[in-house]
Design a protein around this motif. Structure first.
Motif, PDB file in Angstrom:
ATOM      1  N   ASP A 140       0.866  -1.182   0.000  1.00  0.00           N
ATOM      2  CA  ASP A 140       0.000   0.000   0.000  1.00  0.00           C
ATOM      3  C   ASP A 140       0.901   1.231   0.000  1.00  0.00           C
ATOM      4  OD1 ASP A 140      -2.702  -0.964  -0.023  1.00  0.00           O
ATOM      5  OD2 ASP A 140      -2.361  -1.739   1.990  1.00  0.00           O
ATOM      6  N   ASP A 159      -7.455  -1.187  -7.694  1.00  0.00           N
ATOM      7  CA  ASP A 159      -6.488  -0.764  -6.689  1.00  0.00           C
ATOM      8  C   ASP A 159      -5.046  -0.903  -7.164  1.00  0.00           C
ATOM      9  OD1 ASP A 159      -8.233   0.134  -4.746  1.00  0.00           O
ATOM     10  OD2 ASP A 159      -8.451  -1.840  -3.823  1.00  0.00           O
ATOM     11  N   THR A 167      -4.670  -5.582   1.358  1.00  0.00           N
ATOM     12  CA  THR A 167      -4.596  -6.018  -0.028  1.00  0.00           C
ATOM     13  C   THR A 167      -3.868  -7.353  -0.119  1.00  0.00           C
ATOM     14  OG1 THR A 167      -2.581  -4.729  -0.415  1.00  0.00           O
ATOM     15  CG2 THR A 167      -4.672  -3.701  -0.993  1.00  0.00           C
ATOM     16  N   THR A 203      -8.537  -7.135  -2.778  1.00  0.00           N
ATOM     17  CA  THR A 203      -8.656  -6.189  -1.669  1.00  0.00           C
ATOM     18  C   THR A 203      -9.721  -6.692  -0.713  1.00  0.00           C
ATOM     19  OG1 THR A 203      -8.022  -4.313  -3.069  1.00  0.00           O
ATOM     20  CG2 THR A 203      -9.192  -3.793  -1.027  1.00  0.00           C
ATOM     21  N   ASN A 219      -9.236  -7.466  -8.045  1.00  0.00           N
ATOM     22  CA  ASN A 219      -8.810  -6.291  -8.811  1.00  0.00           C
ATOM     23  C   ASN A 219      -8.475  -6.604 -10.264  1.00  0.00           C
ATOM     24  OD1 ASN A 219      -8.738  -3.961  -6.889  1.00  0.00           O
ATOM     25  ND2 ASN A 219      -7.418  -5.348  -5.746  1.00  0.00           N
TER      26      ASN A 219
END
Length: 278
Positions: A68, A101, A274, A112, A252
């Motif tokens: 992240d 993401d 994630t 996620t 994702n």
């Protein structure tokens, strides 16, 4: 454990019952959850009693933790971020434009997780578009053209110092760390093949796709907006309505998503992890 799976009836999405995620998951249950995740793209687990330890255990069961790059984790954690908006907050809504993401990374996260911590009584739905279904509905000749293209992704619109969440962004509750690193670019095929299912998906968004290799800016943005309007048609959408004590997991590689408001005067908080690319 036999999962009770209830498809949403929309373009993607399902609810999974008879599953206590905090109690720990055996190999068979993990495999069943992964199969449902790949099939339905977005899966919701209602009536969970999870803390951050349980959220991390579930995430690790699905794969390694992803990076992240522009969030600070909550105190005492390395992999859990808080997606929070206070009741009196006046800053712009976070993540209100379509995206997948961290698509600007060399290896974007495969999934996620969002865990409901405090859910307002109204609003706050999360919208998803099925990027596989959207691609499949295009004419074959158009798909062949798009397969030849490479998209350029970047975090600059959101996380650069002059971006939406940059130095001029004031009064935001979330712990976001904008930096010059957001100016970097990364290329991905405009149509990407899912590494686990083999399905093709349109891998682009108005948040992070900033160009197309070999096109000038005007032509590239015209194409990106054309695909954006195509994908956000209602026939490709799923509207997720949050409930207290709910965990949501999405893919994702298969969907784009965006936040919605409508809960002014109410606090909203979700904890986020994630799942790294496979």
């Amino acid at each position: 454990m036999t999962l009770r799976i209830e498809p949403s009836g929309q373009s993607c999405g399902a609810r999974i019952g008879r599953c206590d995620l905090a109690a720990g998951l055996d190999t068979e249950t993990v495999a069943a959850i992964r199969a449902a995740w790949l099939e339905h793209k977005v899966i919701a687990f209602p009536d969970q009693r999870m803390d951050d330890d349980a959220l991390e255990r579930f995430t690790a069961a699905m794969g390694d933790f992803g990076d992240d790059p522009f969030f600070d984790p909550i105190p005492g954690r390395q992999n859990v971020a808080s997606i929070v908006r206070e009741a009196d907050e006046k800053s712009s809504l976070f993540a209100e434009n379509w995206h997948s993401d961290w698509s600007f990374l060399p290896k974007p996260p495969s999934g996620t997780c969002l865990l409901a911590i405090e859910i307002p009584p109204v609003g706050g739905d999360t919208l998803f578009t099925n990027q596989i279904a959207a691609l499949a509905a295009l004419p074959e000749a158009r798909k062949a053209e798009l397969r030849k293209l490479t998209a350029v992704h970047s975090a600059r619109r959101g996380y650069a110092p002059d971006g939406a969440y940059g130095e001029k962004d004031e009064g935001r509750s979330m712990s976001i760390r904008p930096s010059e690193a957001a100016l970097a670019t990364q290329t991905h095929p405009l149509i990407k093949r899912h590494p686990e299912t083999g399905e093709e998906a349109l891998f682009c968004s108005i948040s992070y796709t900033i160009g197309i290799e070999g096109m000038d800016e005007a032509e590239a943005m015209g194409l990106i907006m054309e695909l954006h309007h195509w994908c956000e048609q209602e026939q490709f959408q799923y509207r997720h309505k949050w409930e207290p004590d709910m965990l949501l997991l999405w893919d994702n590689r298969s969907v784009n998503h965006k936040a919605t408001g409508g809960y002014e005067g109410h606090r909203r908080e979700l904890h986020r992890t994630t799942i790294a690319a496979v």
